[in-house]
Design a protein around this motif. Structure first.
Motif, PDB file in Angstrom:
ATOM      1  N   TYR A   1       0.825  -1.212   0.000  1.00 11.46           N
ATOM      2  CA  TYR A   1       0.000   0.000   0.000  1.00 11.46           C
ATOM      3  C   TYR A   1       0.849   1.249   0.000  1.00 11.46           C
ATOM      4  CZ  TYR A   1      -4.991  -0.675   0.643  1.00 11.46           C
ATOM      5  OH  TYR A   1      -6.299  -0.887   0.428  1.00 11.46           O
ATOM      6  N   MET A   2       1.832   1.244   0.901  1.00 11.88           N
ATOM      7  CA  MET A   2       2.648   2.454   1.016  1.00 11.88           C
ATOM      8  C   MET A   2       3.397   2.710  -0.278  1.00 11.88           C
ATOM      9  SD  MET A   2       4.177   1.790   4.777  1.00 11.88           S
ATOM     10  CE  MET A   2       3.192   0.850   5.920  1.00 11.88           C
ATOM     11  N   PHE A   3       3.899   1.638  -0.899  1.00  9.94           N
ATOM     12  CA  PHE A   3       4.617   1.857  -2.159  1.00  9.94           C
ATOM     13  C   PHE A   3       3.662   2.344  -3.238  1.00  9.94           C
ATOM     14  CE2 PHE A   3       7.999  -0.643  -0.240  1.00  9.94           C
ATOM     15  CZ  PHE A   3       9.072   0.149  -0.599  1.00  9.94           C
ATOM     16  N   MET A   4       2.437   1.820  -3.201  1.00  7.80           N
ATOM     17  CA  MET A   4       1.453   2.325  -4.154  1.00  7.80           C
ATOM     18  C   MET A   4       1.311   3.827  -4.006  1.00  7.80           C
ATOM     19  SD  MET A   4      -1.934   0.211  -4.944  1.00  7.80           S
ATOM     20  CE  MET A   4      -2.331  -0.488  -3.373  1.00  7.80           C
ATOM     21  N   ALA A   5       1.208   4.238  -2.741  1.00  6.25           N
ATOM     22  CA  ALA A   5       1.041   5.669  -2.504  1.00  6.25           C
ATOM     23  C   ALA A   5       2.235   6.447  -3.033  1.00  6.25           C
ATOM     24  CB  ALA A   5       0.882   5.923  -1.013  1.00  6.25           C
ATOM     25  N   LEU A   6       3.433   5.937  -2.753  1.00  9.18           N
ATOM     26  CA  LEU A   6       4.617   6.649  -3.215  1.00  9.18           C
ATOM     27  C   LEU A   6       4.632   6.717  -4.730  1.00  9.18           C
ATOM     28  CD1 LEU A   6       7.228   5.130  -0.802  1.00  9.18           C
ATOM     29  CD2 LEU A   6       6.453   7.477  -0.858  1.00  9.18           C
ATOM     30  N   GLY A   7       4.185   5.623  -5.353  1.00 12.44           N
ATOM     31  CA  GLY A   7       4.160   5.613  -6.808  1.00 12.44           C
ATOM     32  C   GLY A   7       3.161   6.600  -7.386  1.00 12.44           C
ATOM     33  N   ALA A   8       2.278   7.104  -6.540  1.00 13.17           N
ATOM     34  CA  ALA A   8       1.285   8.053  -7.042  1.00 13.17           C
ATOM     35  C   ALA A   8       1.804   9.477  -7.046  1.00 13.17           C
ATOM     36  CB  ALA A   8       0.022   7.969  -6.199  1.00 13.17           C
ATOM     37  N   GLY A   9       3.076   9.647  -6.696  1.00 12.53           N
ATOM     38  CA  GLY A   9       3.585  11.006  -6.539  1.00 12.53           C
ATOM     39  C   GLY A   9       3.887  11.705  -7.840  1.00 12.53           C
ATOM     40  N   ARG A  10       2.952  11.699  -8.763  1.00  9.22           N
ATOM     41  CA  ARG A  10       3.203  12.400 -10.020  1.00  9.22           C
ATOM     42  C   ARG A  10       2.248  13.587 -10.126  1.00  9.22           C
ATOM     43  NH1 ARG A  10       0.723   9.202 -14.877  1.00  9.22           N
ATOM     44  NH2 ARG A  10      -1.456   9.172 -14.284  1.00  9.22           N
ATOM     45  N   SER A  11       2.107  14.125 -11.291  1.00 11.39           N
ATOM     46  CA  SER A  11       1.205  15.268 -11.406  1.00 11.39           C
ATOM     47  C   SER A  11      -0.208  14.789 -11.710  1.00 11.39           C
ATOM     48  CB  SER A  11       1.653  16.170 -12.544  1.00 11.39           C
ATOM     49  OG  SER A  11       3.031  16.179 -12.660  1.00 11.39           O
ATOM     50  N   ASP A  12      -1.172  15.521 -11.216  1.00 14.91           N
ATOM     51  CA  ASP A  12      -2.543  15.164 -11.580  1.00 14.91           C
ATOM     52  C   ASP A  12      -2.941  15.955 -12.823  1.00 14.91           C
ATOM     53  OD1 ASP A  12      -3.060  17.670 -10.760  1.00 14.91           O
ATOM     54  OD2 ASP A  12      -4.269  17.124  -9.000  1.00 14.91           O
ATOM     55  N   ILE A  13      -4.240  15.942 -13.102  1.00 13.45           N
ATOM     56  CA  ILE A  13      -4.678  16.437 -14.395  1.00 13.45           C
ATOM     57  C   ILE A  13      -4.361  17.914 -14.600  1.00 13.45           C
ATOM     58  CG2 ILE A  13      -7.010  17.016 -13.605  1.00 13.45           C
ATOM     59  CD1 ILE A  13      -6.292  15.358 -16.937  1.00 13.45           C
ATOM     60  N   SER A  14      -4.378  18.638 -13.477  1.00 14.68           N
ATOM     61  CA  SER A  14      -4.151  20.072 -13.627  1.00 14.68           C
ATOM     62  C   SER A  14      -2.671  20.414 -13.564  1.00 14.68           C
ATOM     63  CB  SER A  14      -4.903  20.816 -12.524  1.00 14.68           C
ATOM     64  OG  SER A  14      -4.561  20.242 -11.278  1.00 14.68           O
ATOM     65  N   GLY A  15      -1.833  19.387 -13.610  1.00 14.39           N
ATOM     66  CA  GLY A  15      -0.406  19.651 -13.563  1.00 14.39           C
ATOM     67  C   GLY A  15       0.095  19.900 -12.161  1.00 14.39           C
ATOM     68  N   HIS A  16      -0.790  19.704 -11.211  1.00 18.56           N
ATOM     69  CA  HIS A  16      -0.419  19.929  -9.827  1.00 18.56           C
ATOM     70  C   HIS A  16       0.339  18.702  -9.316  1.00 18.56           C
ATOM     71  CE1 HIS A  16      -0.879  21.238  -5.707  1.00 18.56           C
ATOM     72  NE2 HIS A  16      -1.301  20.038  -5.423  1.00 18.56           N
ATOM     73  N   SER A  17       1.506  18.925  -8.777  1.00 18.77           N
ATOM     74  CA  SER A  17       2.323  17.774  -8.376  1.00 18.77           C
ATOM     75  C   SER A  17       1.780  17.146  -7.099  1.00 18.77           C
ATOM     76  CB  SER A  17       3.756  18.224  -8.146  1.00 18.77           C
ATOM     77  OG  SER A  17       4.467  17.157  -7.577  1.00 18.77           O
ATOM     78  N   LEU A  18       1.709  15.827  -7.152  1.00 14.66           N
ATOM     79  CA  LEU A  18       1.203  15.104  -5.988  1.00 14.66           C
ATOM     80  C   LEU A  18       2.318  14.608  -5.081  1.00 14.66           C
ATOM     81  CD1 LEU A  18      -1.486  12.990  -7.790  1.00 14.66           C
ATOM     82  CD2 LEU A  18      -1.927  14.687  -6.046  1.00 14.66           C
ATOM     83  N   VAL A  19       3.550  15.033  -5.354  1.00 14.91           N
ATOM     84  CA  VAL A  19       4.681  14.453  -4.627  1.00 14.91           C
ATOM     85  C   VAL A  19       4.474  14.493  -3.127  1.00 14.91           C
ATOM     86  CG1 VAL A  19       7.088  14.803  -4.072  1.00 14.91           C
ATOM     87  CG2 VAL A  19       6.346  14.961  -6.398  1.00 14.91           C
ATOM     88  N   THR A  20       4.189  15.686  -2.630  1.00 18.50           N
ATOM     89  CA  THR A  20       4.074  15.819  -1.187  1.00 18.50           C
ATOM     90  C   THR A  20       2.897  15.013  -0.666  1.00 18.50           C
ATOM     91  OG1 THR A  20       4.938  18.013  -1.464  1.00 18.50           O
ATOM     92  CG2 THR A  20       3.987  17.486   0.656  1.00 18.50           C
ATOM     93  N   PHE A  21       1.807  15.085  -1.408  1.00 17.81           N
ATOM     94  CA  PHE A  21       0.620  14.370  -0.965  1.00 17.81           C
ATOM     95  C   PHE A  21       0.908  12.872  -0.875  1.00 17.81           C
ATOM     96  CE2 PHE A  21      -3.705  12.713  -1.373  1.00 17.81           C
ATOM     97  CZ  PHE A  21      -4.303  13.458  -0.390  1.00 17.81           C
ATOM     98  N   ALA A  22       1.571  12.355  -1.897  1.00 22.07           N
ATOM     99  CA  ALA A  22       1.875  10.923  -1.918  1.00 22.07           C
ATOM    100  C   ALA A  22       2.828  10.566  -0.787  1.00 22.07           C
ATOM    101  CB  ALA A  22       2.489  10.550  -3.262  1.00 22.07           C
ATOM    102  N   MET A  23       3.851  11.383  -0.622  1.00 24.01           N
ATOM    103  CA  MET A  23       4.825  11.077   0.425  1.00 24.01           C
ATOM    104  C   MET A  23       4.144  11.108   1.788  1.00 24.01           C
ATOM    105  SD  MET A  23       6.856  12.469   2.946  1.00 24.01           S
ATOM    106  CE  MET A  23       7.087  14.215   2.718  1.00 24.01           C
ATOM    107  N   VAL A  24       3.321  12.109   2.006  1.00 25.65           N
ATOM    108  CA  VAL A  24       2.672  12.210   3.312  1.00 25.65           C
ATOM    109  C   VAL A  24       1.741  11.020   3.517  1.00 25.65           C
ATOM    110  CG1 VAL A  24       1.069  13.565   4.687  1.00 25.65           C
ATOM    111  CG2 VAL A  24       2.904  14.683   3.448  1.00 25.65           C
ATOM    112  N   ALA A  25       1.017  10.651   2.458  1.00 31.22           N
ATOM    113  CA  ALA A  25       0.111   9.508   2.603  1.00 31.22           C
ATOM    114  C   ALA A  25       0.883   8.269   3.009  1.00 31.22           C
ATOM    115  CB  ALA A  25      -0.629   9.289   1.283  1.00 31.22           C
ATOM    116  N   ALA A  26       1.987   8.022   2.299  1.00 37.14           N
ATOM    117  CA  ALA A  26       2.763   6.814   2.587  1.00 37.14           C
ATOM    118  C   ALA A  26       3.343   6.871   3.986  1.00 37.14           C
ATOM    119  CB  ALA A  26       3.873   6.668   1.554  1.00 37.14           C
ATOM    120  N   MET A  27       3.924   7.999   4.339  1.00 32.84           N
ATOM    121  CA  MET A  27       4.558   8.085   5.653  1.00 32.84           C
ATOM    122  C   MET A  27       3.517   8.043   6.761  1.00 32.84           C
ATOM    123  SD  MET A  27       7.706   8.025   5.065  1.00 32.84           S
ATOM    124  CE  MET A  27       8.475   8.389   6.620  1.00 32.84           C
TER     125      MET A  27
END
Lengths: 686, 540, 262, 147
Positions: A324-350
């Motif tokens: 699960y956590m790796f899935m979350a980390l793997g989601a750390g890309r940009s969403d449709i509006s070009g908004h980066s999900l890096v922080t969101f993904a990292m926080v979710a995983a951590m």
């Protein structure tokens, strides 16, 4: 004012405690060997709290405290490399360290009771301390070589603790397997480190590395990141390199709680989270991470369905949650509006890492308490109805199970929710959203399966008729490990597998030294999610880590997954209840619960049948199948690959036939070949 | 070009200046002779053991803090010996190793040859140390023989049964065979360059390799190179010159194996480092002793050596045989430093080599020390099974052995880790550096990154058999044998080796100090090539 | 200097390879074997190959005393070496080694190293071989033993020898060719006696009052080198001799209770 | 005096002789099974080396090469002394100089390599030139490698 040098004390104290215990333990400390560890852990814990306080002080511009404690080693030459004793406390490590130390303290206290009378008591606590030191070193280190040192250190301690009861051949085998498999990952990690290091202008500091890596070519970055991920896969038991974790349960249960659930196995997640700003530059790699995580999550969940060994269920569940956590980390890309999900993904995983550590430790400790009381039997077919026999343990296990299943107000819900939201948000990204869509559904299904197998274990162990194995009675409550204890655990098969008695008066709850830590963990496991999740405290804190930025973006489009996961989770619990509680005493219990004149018994009957035929049977068959494939095929394949060197070696042995002249001939031939190669190689080979 | 005879030889003052740091070695040689002589009168264990041990301690003290220092006017590389950072660290390693070996030889075997055993260790330690500092081929050759001949004798004394004899024979015959090869190489190196002084040889080769005409480089230099590598490859157990090692180690005693696996390897690697020019920044700072072929030669040697050593070690049951193969594998790792050396800059590769050499010697010596200690205890330690249950029956020895095994596996905070890390790092750096500078980067990149991967894979394979030993330490109960006459000296040596292993692992700078620093300013070699010689001289 | 005078520079001339191959075959045939050795064929092949090599080595420049002596010594040395390698009787082999040593001494004399000639003969022929003959007398009083009638892997050994000698010759030839074309360092190798030697001769061959010294200047020069450049190795050689002597005594001592019955 | 070096026996001639001596010694070392002959063959290799050194020294015009040959001699003497003593001891153990009898140390599980082919039955070997008084020894099949 917080002195940066104090950070270095955090790993140092347990290291000293470990050295002290190992040196003095056998002769002087003996059964008091736990004191250095506990004192050191508490001390380090307090230091880390002070550190957090300093870290959150508003005067700090960048949320990090760095301490450079001198050079470890330096090489000379045109591109000198200098590795220092550099530590850093930033939000990511500041979250991990107190968690590790808190759990270590609690588990150490639990171990006092659990390991009581073990002849190797000092060795246990000595290695335990060293493990804590290595783990905190890993988390706090500012350069990758030091991180690697901690990484290998936890590996060795894990090896020593899995093989703690070395008298059992299975424990020894498991220890060796764990060591070798994770070492494959370590090779990848080390190579990745070295590639990054040489690609980024020979710097070793993690933030500088991440900064400079932006200049690297895509292929290079992909390769280096992939190698790092291999390291993480090995340590965190992800799909192809996962085979060691279930076997690692041969170690003492508190060890499983600390190392193979709460801390060491999460090191891979920590590593990838740390390097996430770097890895996001390679979307392919992120996708790979997410897919591997997803595969692991669902595979492990399916296998867990069919297990009868309580600890193994928990082990597979750990694997699944790490996926699960790796899935979350793997989601750390940009969403449709070009908004980066890096922080969101990292926080979710951590965040999930954080909550998972508490409730999984609680579950393992509860399992340990069960084992302790049941004479080291954890076969679910041989125990049952323990909720009256072990009331405290029951409460603890139930809390852990609720949190793990992700039931609404409890910890697991909040963090799992964030992960699912992150993946779903990623599925609205610019490309490849199909894969992320599938992953979202995989996540949901896994949530359902998780709830099901957790509560299956819970119901089987604590509900139904009271079953207590003979070992619990013959060995009494204590002293089951005086001189023989190992035998009782690994020769379970030799006993009648269903040999049990149903006299609850003979079995007792574990002593207070073991139940107390359980009860301390209960509120933590239940409430910590709600404390940090919905309040955005986690996001605010972790988001301020260097390289990240707090992200309160609107993810309401993905809120449906939270509800869906709730449905799946509760559904799983309900099915488990129906199958494992209602069925045996179906008429009595269901009627008692329903209470109305409604002909529930018939209705339930149908429901039960339908559920069994439609879902449970196929899933269980799938689980068996996957497990069989995993154990029989993959495991053997790995074994076969491991045998290649030996096979090759055997082919070369006959040259060593004992004749001097043969050796001289080989030398002369070698000499000639080298000469021909060097002198005429350019003509022969070009 | 030199036309003056007196210029060829160093001036007496320079000669003295160059030789005066070798006082510890001379002291050891003299002491060795004395002990040898004294041994004919009295054979007492403590007497000669203590004298030799304190002799080595004195030598270390003298090496660290020289009592005589003659100022050097000329070129530091002109004399027969050169004392730079490399000599300094490796001579201390040789002496320490010698001190450990004296302690191990103390109680080994029968008491009738204790004086000889100690004296031979003194000679061999002095030889290894001279080898490290040797600056010309003649000194190097004699220093190598000063290691070899005591090794034959040690092997002979170590065990007097049939296997002991066989191992002596094998080592002796193959050693003279390999030294004949090496000498053939020496003769060509001398012939091509006209000098037996190593810096001059390298300078000539470097200069010729800069020549615009490719044919101008004498092809015979390859004969010199290959033959020298073959001869020294025997000392360092590089495949295919390694065959003696497993048999010889198995046939001799633990002490004999300890001697063979340490001092000759120090000498061999130091000689290789000098001869491949790792230590000399010749040609005004341009480091270019040979062309790329030698590094490919070492590439092949390194990869084959480490792989073969490791995979055959998986099959071994005899402890000494196992450690022979393990030594071969470690030699393979160290050869990596020689392969990458030219490109990475001498000092990086050299530092890696030195750290690994320290690591290897301390780990191996410590392991054999524990074997000797246990052998003394139970009188029977041949197979891996004989270590069964050691952790329980003798926790101290078990703990020491475990730490050494961890270092042999290469885990962090031990010397084994630092050494491997440095080597892998050098290999990667070499691959990448050429990728940037060369026109055809891919092959170099692949070659050297591949080599790095190979090291790590090999380290993983190696972990397997070390873990097997570790398993044996814990696995099942061993036979508790009555602790008869424990050799405290051996146990102490093992503990000291652990201390060294960890010290080097935590602070490798301790042993790399001064490496790569040239004793004086850039060396101007008085080279015997140049226009003057290409012109035919027609006086008559 | 035209050992490889004829033919294209840079190309391996196959005569040499054939000559070496025939020689290797000859030695293979001559090596002791249980089937008996083909002495006649082997001798013819070996001698033929040797003769061919000598012929190829003969310079077009004509025959001088020195050339003749060189070829004589070289051929005899090689014949002696072949005998040493192939003789079944170890005592004879040892004696043929003496021949090799004497011929190598002759070659050294041609190379203006009379002192080494003497030293070489004294040490090898006078000391080493004689002592080994003693051992052979002690050990094999019944003449050649079973082992002397067999060889270990003669085919592979000869093949290795062939490959090694071919590549050595090839490399030497390459250098020689380059040198002949005026390229490279080997030119320096083939240069006439260097200036240094002239200087040495001019300065050292006369006494202070101008009279020529005794003709043994080689020894003078050698001694001078030994006590200047090579002083340290001389000392080391001394230490080595001491160790070896002590070692030989140590080994030869019959230690009580250590003899192992076969 | 100097001119002489321009005439045929150039450096390469000597080097070829040295190389051939070396290779012959190597072949002998590999093929012959008598320990003494192996040692002598190793010395033959060294003779080749010595010739190389002297030839190079001559052409280089310095004496370091000749000096080196002296060290070769010294070391050869050392090794000969040890070889002598060692071979005697080994002979006392096995009563044979055959090096193939010493193959006890090898990889576990490998068969020893024995001489399968019998020697011809008629040992018409002439007696050694001056050493033995007795007649030719009978073939001694019991002395074959039987380890």
């Amino acid at each position: 004012m917080f002195e940066p040098a104090a950070i270095a004390l955090i790993p140092l104290l347990p290291a000293l405690a470990g050295a002290l215990t190992l040196l003095l333990g056998p002769k002087i400390l003996k059964q008091q060997s736990h004191w250095p560890l506990i004192i050191a852990c508490v001390g380090s814990f307090l230091i880390s709290l002070l550190g957090i306080q300093a870290l959150t002080s508003p005067t700090l511009e960048i949320r990090q405290i760095v301490y450079q404690g001198g050079t470890w080693f330096a090489t000379l030459g045109s591109n000198p490399v200098s590795v220092g004793w550099d530590f850093r406390l930033d939000p990511i490590s500041a979250m991990m360290v107190p968690m590790v130390l808190f759990l270590a303290t609690v588990i150490a206290v639990f171990s006092i009771g659990y390991m009581k009378d073990d002849p190797a008591y000092p060795r246990y606590f000595g290695v335990f301390s060293i493990f804590v030191a290595a783990m905190t070193l890993l988390v706090l280190s500012d350069n990758i070589v030091l991180l690697y040192a901690g990484w290998e250190g936890v590996g060795v301690c894990s090896f020593l603790l899995i093989g703690f009861w070395f008298q059992k051949p299975s424990a020894l085998k498991a220890a060796r397997k764990a060591f070798m498999v994770t070492r494959i990952g370590d090779v990848g990690l080390l190579l990745g480190i070295l590639l990054l290091w040489s690609g980024c202008g020979f710097t070793l500091q993690i933030p500088t590395l991440i900064e400079k890596a932006k200049l690297l070519s895509d292929e290079y970055l992909y390769l280096a990141g992939f190698l790092l991920f291999i390291g993480a896969m090995g340590k965190s038991a992800q799909f192809p390199l996962h085979i060691w974790l279930p076997d690692a349960m041969e170690g003492p249960t508190p060890v499983s709680a600390l190392i193979h659930a709460a801390t060491m196995v999460t090191a891979g997640v920590y590593l990838i989270a740390r390097f996430l700003p770097l890895l996001t530059m390679s979307p392919d790699l992120l996708l790979l991470i997410a897919v591997i995580g997803g595969i692991t999550a669902i595979l492990a969940a399916l296998i867990a369905l069919t297990q009868n060994d309580l600890k193994r269920i928990l082990a597979y569940s750990t694997m699944s949650q790490l996926g699960y956590m790796f899935m979350a980390l793997g989601a750390g890309r940009s969403d449709i509006s070009g908004h980066s999900l890096v922080t969101f993904a990292m926080v979710a995983a951590m965040f999930h890492l954080f909550t998972h550590a508490f409730f999984k430790a609680l579950l393992f400790l509860s399992a340990g308490s069960v084992m302790h009381s049941m004479g080291h039997v954890i076969d679910l077919r041989r125990i049952g109805g323990l909720r009256t026999v072990l009331p405290f343990t029951h409460i603890a296990f139930l809390s852990g199970a609720l949190a793990l299943a992700g039931v609404l107000p409890f910890s697991g819900y909040w963090s799992k929710d964030e992960i699912l939201v992150a993946i779903d948000s990623a599925s609205h990204g610019p490309n490849r959203d199909g894969v992320y869509k599938i992953l979202t559904w995989l996540g949901l299904i896994t949530a359902g399966l998780t709830a099901f197998y957790t509560f299956r274990a819970y119901f089987l162990a604590f509900w139904g008729e009271v079953k207590i194995p003979v070992e619990a009675l013959s060995h009494g409550q204590h002293g089951h490990e005086n001189d023989h204890g190992y035998a009782s655990t690994h020769h379970e098969v030799n006993h009648d597998p269903y040999g049990s008695v149903s006299d609850p008066t003979k079995a007792h709850e574990s002593p207070w030294i073991m139940t107390l830590p359980l009860l301390v963990l209960v509120p933590a496991a239940l409430g910590i999610g709600a404390l940090f999740g919905p309040t955005h405290r986690m996001m605010d804190f972790l988001g301020s880590a260097p390289g990240f930025h707090a992200d309160h973006g609107d993810h309401s489009a993905s809120k449906w997954v939270a509800m869906a996961s709730q449905v799946f989770g509760l559904g799983g619990i309900a099915v488990a209840f129906l199958l494992y509680v209602a069925k045996p005493g179906m008429a009595v219990s269901i009627r008692k619960m329903a209470g109305s004149g409604y002909n529930l018994s018939l209705n339930r009957f149908y429901l039960d049948e339908i559920l069994t035929i439609l879902f449970v049977r196929p899933l269980q068959i799938l689980g068996w199948l996957i497990q069989a494939l995993d154990r029989e095929l993959w495991d053997r394949l790995v074994d076969a690959v491991a045998r290649i060197p030996a096979w090759l070696g055997d082919k070369f042995r006959p040259v060593q036939n004992g004749l001097v002249q043969f050796y001289a001939l080989a030398m002369a031939l070698g000499l000639t070949i080298f000469l021909v190669f060097l002198a005429f190689g350019d003509r022969l080979f070009r | 070009m030199n036309t003056d005879l007196t210029n060829l030889a160093p001036s007496p003052a320079d000669f003295l200046a160059s030789v005066s740091p070798a006082i510890p070695e001379f002291f050891l040689l003299a002491l060795g002779s004395l002990v040898l002589l004294g041994g004919t009168f009295r054979q007492e264990r403590p007497l000669w053991g203590w004298i030799s041990f304190f002799g080595l301690v004195t030598a270390i003290a003298l090496a660290v803090r020289p009592i005589v220092s003659v100022p050097l006017d000329g070129n530091p590389y002109n004399g027969p010996l050169v004392y730079d950072g490399l000599s300094q660290t490796l001579r201390i390693l040789s002496f320490l190793c010698g001190a450990g070996l004296v302690l191990l030889g103390w109680e080994e075997g029968d008491s009738s040859h204790v004086a000889e055993r100690s004296a031979l260790v003194l000679f061999a330690a002095a030889g290894a140390s001279l080898c490290v500092a040797a600056n010309d081929l003649a000194t190097l050759f004699l220093a190598l023989e000063l290691v070899s001949i005591p090794s034959y004798l040690t092997l002979f004394l170590a065990r007097s049964d049939k296997n002991g004899r066989e191992s002596t024979l094998k080592y002796f015959l193959l050693s003279i065979f390999s030294s004949a090869m090496m000498l053939f190489g020496f003769s060509y190196l001398y012939g091509i360059t006209g000098s037996i002084r190593i810096p001059e040889i390298l300078a000539v080769l470097a200069e010729s390799s800069l020549s615009p005409v490719p044919e101008a480089v004498p092809a015979a230099r390859l004969v010199g190179l290959v033959m020298v590598v073959a001869g020294l490859g025997f000392k360092v157990t590089a495949v295919p010159f390694h065959f003696y090692a497993p048999d010889v180690y198995q046939g001799t005693s633990h002490f004999g194996a300890a001697v063979l696996s340490t001092l000759p390897k120090i000498a061999g690697f130091a000689a290789l480092a000098r001869l491949t020019g790792l230590t000399y920044e010749t040609n005004g700072g341009v480091f270019l002793p040979f062309e790329s072929q030698p590094s490919y030669l070492f590439w092949i040697l390194a990869s084959v050596t480490m792989t073969l050593g490791n995979i055959i070690a998986l099959w071994q049951n005899n402890l000494r045989r196992l450690f022979a193969y393990s030594g071969i594998a470690h030699a393979g790792y160290m050869l990596v430093a020689l392969s990458v050396g030219r490109e990475v800059g001498a000092t990086g590769a050299l530092a890696a080599l030195v750290v690994y050499l320290w690591a290897y010697v301390s780990m191996t010596l410590g392991t054999f020390a524990i074997f000797i200690y246990l052998d003394k205890k139970s009188k029977h330690l041949e197979k891996v099974e004989h270590l069964n249950g050691l952790a329980k029956t003798d926790p101290i020895a078990g703990a020491i052995l475990v730490l050494l095994l961890l270092s042999l596996i290469g885990l962090p905070l031990t010397a084994g880790f630092i050494g491997k890390l440095a080597l892998v790092q050098c290999a990667i750096r070499r691959g990448l550096e050429n990728a940037i500078t060369e026109a055809h980067p891919t092959s170099e990149l692949r070659l050297y990154v591949g080599l790095a991967v190979l090291i790590l894979v090999n380290a993983a394979i190696g972990g397997w058999y070390y873990l097997r030993i570790m398993g044996a330490l814990y696995f099942r109960k061993g036979k508790e044998s009555p602790a008869s006459n424990r050799s405290v000296a051996a146990l102490l040596t093992g503990a000291a080796c652990v201390v060294v292993t960890i010290a080097v692992g935590v602070l490798p700078a301790l042993v790399t100090r001064g490496i790569g620093e040239v004793p004086s300013q850039i060396i101007k070699t008085n080279v015997l090539v140049g226009e003057s010689q290409d012109k035919p001289v027609d006086n008559h | 200097m035209e050992l490889f005078a004829a033919g294209q520079p840079g190309l391996f001339r196959f005569e040499y390879f054939f000559a070496l191959a025939i020689g290797a075959l000859g030695i293979y045939l001559l090596l002791p074997s249980p089937r008996g050795k083909a002495s006649v064929a082997g001798s013819i092949a070996t001698l033929g190959s040797l003769g061919w090599l000598c012929f190829l080595g003969l310079a077009p420049g004509g025959f001088t005393i020195e050339t003749g002596l060189f070829h004589l010594f070289a051929a005899l040395a090689l014949v002696g070496a072949v005998f040493l390698v192939t003789q079944t009787n170890p005592a004879r082999a040892a004696l043929s080694f003496v021949m090799v040593v004497i011929c190598v001494g002759g070659l050294m004399l041609l190379l203006a190293a009379p002192f080494l000639m003497a030293a070489n003969m004294i040490v090898y022929a006078g000391a080493i071989v004689v002592t080994f003959l003693f051992v052979l007398m002690l050990a094999q009083q019944d003449g050649p033993s079973d082992a002397d009638n067999r060889s270990r892997e003669p085919g592979l050994a000869c093949f290795t020898g062939l490959a090694l000698s071919a590549s050595l010759l090839l490399l030497l030839q390459r250098d020689q060719d380059n040198a002949d074309r005026g390229l490279g360092q080997m030119k320096a190798l083939n240069a006439p006696v260097a200036e240094l030697r002239l200087k040495q001769e001019q300065t050292l061959r006369r006494e202070a009052n101008g009279r020529p010294t005794a003709p043994a200047d080689n020894t003078t020069f050698l001694g001078q080198t030994l006590y200047t450049t090579l002083l340290l190795p001389v000392e080391l050689a001394g230490a080595l001799l001491l160790v070896a002597t002590a070692g030989a005594i140590l080994i030869a001592q019959r230690r009580p209770g250590t003899e192992v019955t076969p | 005096m100097i001119q002489i070096m321009d005439l045929p026996p150039g450096l390469t001639h000597y080097l070829v002789v040295g190389a051939l001596l070396f290779v012959l010694g190597l072949v002998g070392f590999l093929a012959r099974r008598n320990m003494i002959l192996m040692f002598l063959n190793a010395e033959l290799m060294i003779q080749g080396v010595a010739l190389n050194f002297v030839a190079f020294a001559r052409h280089r015009g310095n004496l370091e090469g000749q000096g080196f040959v002296l060290f070769l001699l010294a070391v050869a003497a050392c090794e000969a002394a040890i070889a002598l003593a060692l071979i005697l001891v080994l002979y006392r153990t096995q009563h044979s100089l055959d090096v193939s009898l010493w193959q006890n140390l090898r990889e576990e599980g490998l068969e020893p390599i024995l001489d399968e082919e019998p020697l011809p039955l008629s040992p018409l070997e002439e007696k050694s030139p001056s050493l033995t008084v007795a007649g030719p020894g009978p073939a001694q099949p019991e002395e074959t490698s039987h380890v």
